[in-house]
Design a protein around this motif. Structure first.
Motif, PDB file in Angstrom:
ATOM      1  N   SER A   1       0.812  -1.220   0.000  1.00  0.00           N
ATOM      2  CA  SER A   1       0.000   0.000   0.000  1.00  0.00           C
ATOM      3  C   SER A   1       0.844   1.268   0.000  1.00  0.00           C
ATOM      4  CB  SER A   1      -0.951   0.001   1.196  1.00  0.00           C
ATOM      5  OG  SER A   1      -0.235  -0.018   2.421  1.00  0.00           O
ATOM      6  N   HIS A   2       1.944   1.256   0.743  1.00  0.00           N
ATOM      7  CA  HIS A   2       2.802   2.442   0.827  1.00  0.00           C
ATOM      8  C   HIS A   2       3.348   2.837  -0.545  1.00  0.00           C
ATOM      9  CE1 HIS A   2       5.913   5.193   2.234  1.00  0.00           C
ATOM     10  NE2 HIS A   2       6.813   4.483   1.589  1.00  0.00           N
ATOM     11  N   PHE A   3       3.620   1.838  -1.370  1.00  0.00           N
ATOM     12  CA  PHE A   3       4.196   2.107  -2.684  1.00  0.00           C
ATOM     13  C   PHE A   3       3.134   2.539  -3.698  1.00  0.00           C
ATOM     14  CE2 PHE A   3       6.964  -0.881  -0.503  1.00  0.00           C
ATOM     15  CZ  PHE A   3       8.214  -0.317  -0.688  1.00  0.00           C
ATOM     16  N   ILE A   4       1.909   2.060  -3.514  1.00  0.00           N
ATOM     17  CA  ILE A   4       0.835   2.369  -4.454  1.00  0.00           C
ATOM     18  C   ILE A   4       0.181   3.713  -4.154  1.00  0.00           C
ATOM     19  CG2 ILE A   4      -1.493   1.644  -5.163  1.00  0.00           C
ATOM     20  CD1 ILE A   4      -0.557  -1.206  -5.086  1.00  0.00           C
ATOM     21  N   GLU A   5       0.136   4.100  -2.887  1.00  0.00           N
ATOM     22  CA  GLU A   5      -0.600   5.307  -2.499  1.00  0.00           C
ATOM     23  C   GLU A   5      -0.256   6.545  -3.332  1.00  0.00           C
ATOM     24  OE1 GLU A   5      -1.705   7.958   1.484  1.00  0.00           O
ATOM     25  OE2 GLU A   5      -0.566   6.092   1.685  1.00  0.00           O
ATOM     26  N   PRO A   6       1.022   6.831  -3.629  1.00  0.00           N
ATOM     27  CA  PRO A   6       1.312   8.044  -4.410  1.00  0.00           C
ATOM     28  C   PRO A   6       0.719   8.042  -5.817  1.00  0.00           C
ATOM     29  CG  PRO A   6       3.301   7.215  -3.346  1.00  0.00           C
ATOM     30  CD  PRO A   6       2.261   6.156  -3.204  1.00  0.00           C
ATOM     31  N   TRP A   7       0.368   6.853  -6.319  1.00  0.00           N
ATOM     32  CA  TRP A   7      -0.138   6.733  -7.684  1.00  0.00           C
ATOM     33  C   TRP A   7      -1.663   6.682  -7.746  1.00  0.00           C
ATOM     34  CZ3 TRP A   7       3.732   7.031 -11.244  1.00  0.00           C
ATOM     35  CH2 TRP A   7       5.032   6.779 -10.785  1.00  0.00           C
ATOM     36  N   LEU A   8      -2.326   6.742  -6.606  1.00  0.00           N
ATOM     37  CA  LEU A   8      -3.790   6.676  -6.571  1.00  0.00           C
ATOM     38  C   LEU A   8      -4.419   7.957  -7.097  1.00  0.00           C
ATOM     39  CD1 LEU A   8      -4.309   5.061  -3.050  1.00  0.00           C
ATOM     40  CD2 LEU A   8      -4.500   3.919  -5.271  1.00  0.00           C
ATOM     41  N   GLY A   9      -5.677   7.853  -7.547  1.00  0.00           N
ATOM     42  CA  GLY A   9      -6.419   9.017  -8.007  1.00  0.00           C
ATOM     43  C   GLY A   9      -6.847   9.894  -6.843  1.00  0.00           C
ATOM     44  N   GLU A  10      -7.186  11.130  -7.130  1.00  0.00           N
ATOM     45  CA  GLU A  10      -7.510  12.104  -6.088  1.00  0.00           C
ATOM     46  C   GLU A  10      -8.773  11.738  -5.310  1.00  0.00           C
ATOM     47  OE1 GLU A  10      -5.599  14.529  -4.956  1.00  0.00           O
ATOM     48  OE2 GLU A  10      -4.111  13.759  -6.385  1.00  0.00           O
ATOM     49  N   GLU A  11      -9.750  11.112  -5.970  1.00  0.00           N
ATOM     50  CA  GLU A  11     -11.002  10.777  -5.279  1.00  0.00           C
ATOM     51  C   GLU A  11     -10.756   9.847  -4.101  1.00  0.00           C
ATOM     52  OE1 GLU A  11     -14.237  11.841  -5.523  1.00  0.00           O
ATOM     53  OE2 GLU A  11     -13.281  13.392  -6.736  1.00  0.00           O
ATOM     54  N   LEU A  12      -9.891   8.889  -4.291  1.00  0.00           N
ATOM     55  CA  LEU A  12      -9.579   7.979  -3.188  1.00  0.00           C
ATOM     56  C   LEU A  12      -8.588   8.618  -2.220  1.00  0.00           C
ATOM     57  CD1 LEU A  12      -9.792   5.300  -1.756  1.00  0.00           C
ATOM     58  CD2 LEU A  12      -8.165   4.319  -3.389  1.00  0.00           C
ATOM     59  N   LYS A  13      -7.604   9.314  -2.738  1.00  0.00           N
ATOM     60  CA  LYS A  13      -6.588   9.932  -1.871  1.00  0.00           C
ATOM     61  C   LYS A  13      -7.197  10.840  -0.805  1.00  0.00           C
ATOM     62  CE  LYS A  13      -2.252  10.249  -4.475  1.00  0.00           C
ATOM     63  NZ  LYS A  13      -1.345  11.187  -5.182  1.00  0.00           N
ATOM     64  N   LYS A  14      -8.215  11.622  -1.188  1.00  0.00           N
ATOM     65  CA  LYS A  14      -8.775  12.590  -0.234  1.00  0.00           C
ATOM     66  C   LYS A  14      -9.570  11.921   0.880  1.00  0.00           C
ATOM     67  CE  LYS A  14     -12.931  13.686  -2.978  1.00  0.00           C
ATOM     68  NZ  LYS A  14     -13.568  14.741  -3.813  1.00  0.00           N
ATOM     69  N   ARG A  15      -9.895  10.641   0.730  1.00  0.00           N
ATOM     70  CA  ARG A  15     -10.622   9.908   1.775  1.00  0.00           C
ATOM     71  C   ARG A  15      -9.693   9.199   2.745  1.00  0.00           C
ATOM     72  NH1 ARG A  15     -13.651   5.609  -1.250  1.00  0.00           N
ATOM     73  NH2 ARG A  15     -14.203   5.000   0.875  1.00  0.00           N
ATOM     74  N   ILE A  16      -8.426   9.090   2.408  1.00  0.00           N
ATOM     75  CA  ILE A  16      -7.501   8.271   3.193  1.00  0.00           C
ATOM     76  C   ILE A  16      -7.162   8.937   4.521  1.00  0.00           C
ATOM     77  CG2 ILE A  16      -5.172   7.293   3.254  1.00  0.00           C
ATOM     78  CD1 ILE A  16      -5.406   6.888   0.225  1.00  0.00           C
ATOM     79  N   VAL A  17      -7.283   8.153   5.580  1.00  0.00           N
ATOM     80  CA  VAL A  17      -6.931   8.601   6.928  1.00  0.00           C
ATOM     81  C   VAL A  17      -5.973   7.588   7.537  1.00  0.00           C
ATOM     82  CG1 VAL A  17      -9.132   9.785   7.279  1.00  0.00           C
ATOM     83  CG2 VAL A  17      -8.903   7.382   7.966  1.00  0.00           C
ATOM     84  N   SER A  18      -5.276   8.011   8.575  1.00  0.00           N
ATOM     85  CA  SER A  18      -4.370   7.105   9.281  1.00  0.00           C
ATOM     86  C   SER A  18      -5.179   6.098  10.090  1.00  0.00           C
ATOM     87  CB  SER A  18      -3.434   7.881  10.201  1.00  0.00           C
ATOM     88  OG  SER A  18      -2.625   8.768   9.466  1.00  0.00           O
ATOM     89  N   ARG A  19      -4.714   4.884  10.132  1.00  0.00           N
ATOM     90  CA  ARG A  19      -5.429   3.873  10.915  1.00  0.00           C
ATOM     91  C   ARG A  19      -5.133   4.047  12.392  1.00  0.00           C
ATOM     92  NH1 ARG A  19      -1.851  -1.306   8.906  1.00  0.00           N
ATOM     93  NH2 ARG A  19      -0.085  -1.025  10.314  1.00  0.00           N
ATOM     94  N   LYS A  20      -6.110   3.680  13.220  1.00  0.00           N
ATOM     95  CA  LYS A  20      -5.950   3.812  14.666  1.00  0.00           C
ATOM     96  C   LYS A  20      -5.300   2.576  15.274  1.00  0.00           C
ATOM     97  CE  LYS A  20      -9.766   7.092  15.100  1.00  0.00           C
ATOM     98  NZ  LYS A  20     -11.094   7.377  15.671  1.00  0.00           N
ATOM     99  N   HIS A  21      -5.689   1.412  14.778  1.00  0.00           N
ATOM    100  CA  HIS A  21      -5.118   0.158  15.268  1.00  0.00           C
ATOM    101  C   HIS A  21      -4.957  -0.790  14.093  1.00  0.00           C
ATOM    102  CE1 HIS A  21      -6.116   1.567  19.294  1.00  0.00           C
ATOM    103  NE2 HIS A  21      -7.384   1.688  18.944  1.00  0.00           N
ATOM    104  N   ASP A  22      -4.244  -1.891  14.321  1.00  0.00           N
ATOM    105  CA  ASP A  22      -4.103  -2.882  13.260  1.00  0.00           C
ATOM    106  C   ASP A  22      -5.137  -3.999  13.431  1.00  0.00           C
ATOM    107  OD1 ASP A  22      -3.174  -4.585  15.235  1.00  0.00           O
ATOM    108  OD2 ASP A  22      -1.089  -4.569  14.561  1.00  0.00           O
TER     109      ASP A  22
END
Length: 297
Positions: A261-282
């Motif tokens: 996921s870390h490697f793919i995230e920079p290549w994602l579209g803006e619609e998904l990127k703007k929804r992404i938040v940090s996870r609280k737990h695993d």
């Protein structure tokens, strides 16, 4: 004399597993990592790895399953729960726990990521799955298995890299690529080796090729970059499908999991990127949350 409750959270996937141990106050007592635990890879072996990893985590906490002063309750989030016969076989197996709750690794990851609140998660590891919890409504997109699904995943990236290697070797692809040369060298520049390996490899083995792709992205190999762009498009499609199926098409916060996921995230579209938040737990915490939600301890 009443026994003290000990809670065990297990996150099991096709590449690795993790176990945590908590007391009734939620204090972390121990944790460790183990080998693959995926139901599609075999129930007997999954139980063997799970029990061995749990015992190691308990030992770190100074505990043992044989200690009668404690009741051990385990929540497991395991890959392959959608395969009903495997799921049923697993939970029917005799075990040493006072309570066992088994959910998918996707459910555990999503529940943990949002600390039990509504939200979505996309896991991009060996496989790919989009998962959302909205009240009592559960949405799953992708994650139906490899190679027929799990597009955008580590296994899928490895498979696509192997496909391109064959095309490069027989002349259908004329573009020179350090990535394809590295894959060729990995198999000793022996066609029979790569053919034999490819015909027997499962998702875990194909995912072993992915680090080569990720390495060459950093070196700006055009083929590696096209592969990660294709993967990102597949993940964008997962995110969009989740929104379309959400009540009132309300886009909920989304977390990303998984080694790719870390490697793919920079290549994602803006619609998904703007929804992404940090996870609280695993997912291990999510597995314990699922356990407590089900058995009401």
């Amino acid at each position: 004399m009443s026994r003290e409750n000990i809670f065990i959270g297990v996150d099991g996937g096709a590449t690795k597993s993790k176990v945590i141990i908590e007391n009734s106050q939620g204090q972390l007592l121990g944790q460790t990592r183990g080998g693959p635990v995926a139901l599609r890879l075999g129930v007997t072996n999954s139980w063997k790895v799970v029990l061995a990893t749990i015992r190691m985590a308990l030992a770190e906490a100074g505990l043992s399953l044989d200690d009668k002063r404690y009741d051990f309750h385990v929540g497991m989030g395991l890959s392959g729960c959608e395969i009903t016969p495997k799921y049923n076989e697993f939970i029917a197996t005799e075990h040493p726990f006072a309570n066992l709750v088994l959910v998918s690794d996707s459910y555990a990851a999503c529940l943990g990521a949002h600390d039990g609140a509504d939200g979505a998660s996309i896991i991009i590891g060996t496989g790919t799955v989009g998962y959302q919890i909205q009240g009592d409504k559960i949405i799953q997109v992708s994650g139906w298995g490899f190679p027929h699904d799990d597009q955008g995943s580590g296994a899928w990236l490895g498979l696509k890299a192997i496909e391109l290697t064959f095309k490069w070797l027989d002349g259908r692809l004329q573009e020179t690529s350090p990535l394809l040369e590295m894959i060729w060298e990995r198999f000793g520049k022996d066609t029979s080796e790569i053919v034999t390996w490819s015909n027997s490899a499962n998702s875990t083995r194909f995912a072993e090729i992915t680090p080569l792709v990720l390495q060459q992205i950093e070196n700006k190999d055009p083929i590696a970059i096209r592969l990660i762009q294709s993967s990102a498009k597949e993940i964008d499609a997962v995110g969009a499908a989740i929104v379309r199926r959400t009540d009132e098409q309300k886009a909920l916060p989304c977390t990303l999991f998984g080694g790719v996921s870390h490697f793919i995230e920079p290549w994602l579209g803006e619609e998904l990127k703007k929804r992404i938040v940090s996870r609280k737990h695993d997912a291990t915490v999510g597995a314990i949350l699922a356990l407590k939600k089900r058995i009401k301890i």
